[in-house]
Scaffold this active site. Structure first.
Site, short mmCIF file in Angstrom:
data_model
loop_
_atom_site.label_atom_id
_atom_site.label_comp_id
_atom_site.label_asym_id
_atom_site.label_seq_id
_atom_site.Cartn_x
_atom_site.Cartn_y
_atom_site.Cartn_z
N ALA A 66 0.84 -1.19 0.00
CA ALA A 66 0.00 0.00 0.00
C ALA A 66 0.88 1.25 0.00
O ALA A 66 2.03 1.21 0.43
CB ALA A 66 -0.92 0.01 1.22
N GLY A 111 -0.48 -5.35 0.69
CA GLY A 111 -1.64 -5.30 -0.19
C GLY A 111 -1.38 -5.93 -1.54
O GLY A 111 -2.32 -6.41 -2.19
N GLU A 114 -1.99 -9.50 -1.02
CA GLU A 114 -3.43 -9.66 -0.83
C GLU A 114 -4.17 -9.59 -2.17
O GLU A 114 -5.14 -10.32 -2.39
CB GLU A 114 -3.95 -8.61 0.15
N GLU A 134 2.95 -6.13 7.55
CA GLU A 134 2.16 -5.12 8.25
C GLU A 134 2.49 -4.98 9.73
O GLU A 134 2.42 -3.88 10.28
CB GLU A 134 0.66 -5.41 8.08
#
Length: 255
Positions: A66, A111, A114, A134
């Site tokens: 991200a 992300g 993901e 994270e």
């Protein structure tokens, strides 16, 4: 259609969606989420597309995570909305009625991993590095990572990856079932396209129902979903064409 942060090409029933922010290693931000939502809404109804490939621009990164600068000052409420947004978009990809293959060409972190896990299949390049870092930021994966990773690799390995925040190699990812195959960077996209070309020869209606049934496999109604999908296909044109072709000893001509 034009998108700010992604490129879209369509050829021979295969769409290639390329995250195109190479200056930030294709990091996810609001614009990327908006473009992904719009492009997958378009692809769902695009009759010239039967399979989708998702990849990143350049040779270093699929999606490196991200865009932390964008949310570093978010409140709890805004952070919750950000997570909901990621879930919405990635669920849209996971539930597309057409197969989505991630061609992981480099870093797939946070992300980015993901996103890859929301795709139905994953091929990776030899230089790929995958991980969920994270917890090094005092966070957890917020776009479905804590839910999809255990289903793919098992709870123990998922916990190890999430708690340690370590990156793993493409070969390790294949060993644990996180990616299907590993190729050289030069071979990655051609090999992914080969798989897509094999997929688009088959029944779009059958594949759409297979995606629906497989996605229900970890739910209470999983068996019921399979039964209903199996029955529904008998009333659809692809089944009639497939059976006729089999009996007539010819290749089926699916739309």
């Amino acid at each position: 259609m034009n998108y700010e942060s992604i490129k879209l090409t369509i050829e021979r029933k295969i769409a290639v969606v390329t995250i195109n922010r190479p200056e930030s290693l294709n990091a996810l931000n609001t614009q990327v989420f908006n473009d992904l939502e719009n492009v997958f809404d378009f692809l769902e109804n695009e009759k010239t597309v039967n399979c989708v490939i998702v990849t990143g621009s350049g040779e270093k990164s699929f999606v490196a995570g991200a865009d932390i600068k964008e949310f570093s000052n978010f409140s709890q409420e805004k952070a919750t909305e950000l997570s909901k947004r990621g879930h919405f978009v990635f669920n849209r990809i996971e539930n597309l009625s057409k197969p989505v293959i991630a061609a992981v060409n480099g870093f797939a972190l946070g992300g980015g991993l993901e996103l890859a896990m929301a795709c139905h299949l994953r091929y990776a390049s030899e230089n790929a590095k995958l991980g969920l870092p994270e917890v090094t930021l005092g966070l957890i994966p917020g776009y479905g990572g804590t839910q999809r990773l255990p289903k793919l690799v098992g709870k123990g390995i998922a916990n190890e990856m999430i708690f340690s925040a370590k990156m793993i190699s493409a070969e390790k990812a294949k060993l644990i079932g996180l990616v299907n195959e590993v190729f050289s960077l030069e071979e990655l996209l051609p090999k992914t396209q080969e798989l897509a070309e094999q997929i688009v020869k088959n029944s779009p209606q059958g594949i759409a129902q297979a995606i629906k049934a497989v996605n229900a496999s970890d739910k209470e109604n999983g068996m019921e979903s399979e039964i209903n999908s199996f029955g529904e296909l008998f009333a659809q044109g692809d089944f009639k064409e497939g059976v006729s072709a089999f009996l007539e000893k010819r290749k089926p001509a699916f739309d």
